[in-house]
Design an enzyme around this catalytic site. Structure first.
Site: not given
Length: 249
Positions: A130, A165
């Site tokens: 992330s 993501h």
């Protein structure tokens, strides 16, 4: 003169914080330069969240194949000389998720950005999930400011941009495609959850996945200037079973 090790970094779409099978983290440790690597976790992007730190230590202390530790900058105890020595002694620096913009700001205040450049040049494997994937590139796709947006900032160790993501957060795919196609972000790499991408000297050398249908993508503006190109890259399947390990289209 001693051989200069290749400079490598890995983008992770999962790991100890999101999965229980350990496949991506085992793959990552297999890329380290030593059989029992020193692995430093940097939870800066989460504000050094204690629960996140404990989850890392729980996952990695059970692996006899590594020596884990954590560097907290919000509760820093090392002076500049000791901080440099500590980071340069690591074989792997693993950066956690959270706020990409805040992470970069805190690193720069403490000089960690410069030390990570130095560690990278010396052969330390840099990686993260992330925000911990975003930070290595020249730019990224982030929700650091609330809504999804383009962040033209990063350490610049990986040319182009990164989007994590890609398949799991609403709006990620369409927003990143628009940014890369329209020039708000340079061409880059998008990761579905459950994937990993290894770069050597800035070039992709391996893409892996722990789940069928999850991919790493190359996303860039169409050469005609009228849209965006998205290419799903072949990924090696990670599995505990001996008959797995082939490339997924």
């Amino acid at each position: 003169m001693p051989d200069v090790p290749p400079r490598r970094l890995a983008l992770l779409g999962g790991g100890f914080s999101t999965e229980d099978d350990g496949l991506l983290d085992d793959w990552l440790l297999g890329q380290a330069r030593t059989p029992r690597p020193k692995v430093c976790f940097l939870p800066t992007a989460s504000g050094d969240a204690l629960a996140y730190t404990e989850r890392f230590l729980t996952a990695f202390r059970t692996r006899p194949s590594c020596a884990p530790s954590v560097l907290s900058l919000f509760r820093r105890t090392l002076d500049d000389e000791a901080l440099r020595a500590y980071l340069l002694a690591q074989d792997v620096v693993y950066v956690g998720g959270g706020n990409t913009a805040n992470l970069l700001a805190v690193w720069r205040v403490h000089g960690v950005d410069r030390l990570l450049h130095e560690a990278y040049d010396r052969g330390t494997l840099l990686c993260g999930i992330s925000a911990g994937a975003n930070c290595w590139a020249e730019a990224s796709h982030t929700d650091s400011f609330g809504p999804l947006t383009s962040l033209p900032d990063g350490l610049g160790l990986l040319p182009g941009s990164v989007c994590p993501h890609y398949d799991s957060e609403p709006g990620r795919r369409s927003s990143y495609r628009s940014a890369a196609g329209g020039g708000a972000l340079p061409a880059g790499w998008a990761l579905d959850d459950g994937t990993g991408a290894l770069f050597t000297e800035g070039s992709l050398t391996e893409a892996v996945t722990r789940a069928p249908g999850a991919h790493v993508y190359r996303v860039q503006a169409d050469e005609t200037g009228g849209g965006v190109q998205e290419q799903a890259l072949p990924c090696r399947r990670l599995s505990r079973t001996p008959d797995a390990g082939g490339l997924l289209p």
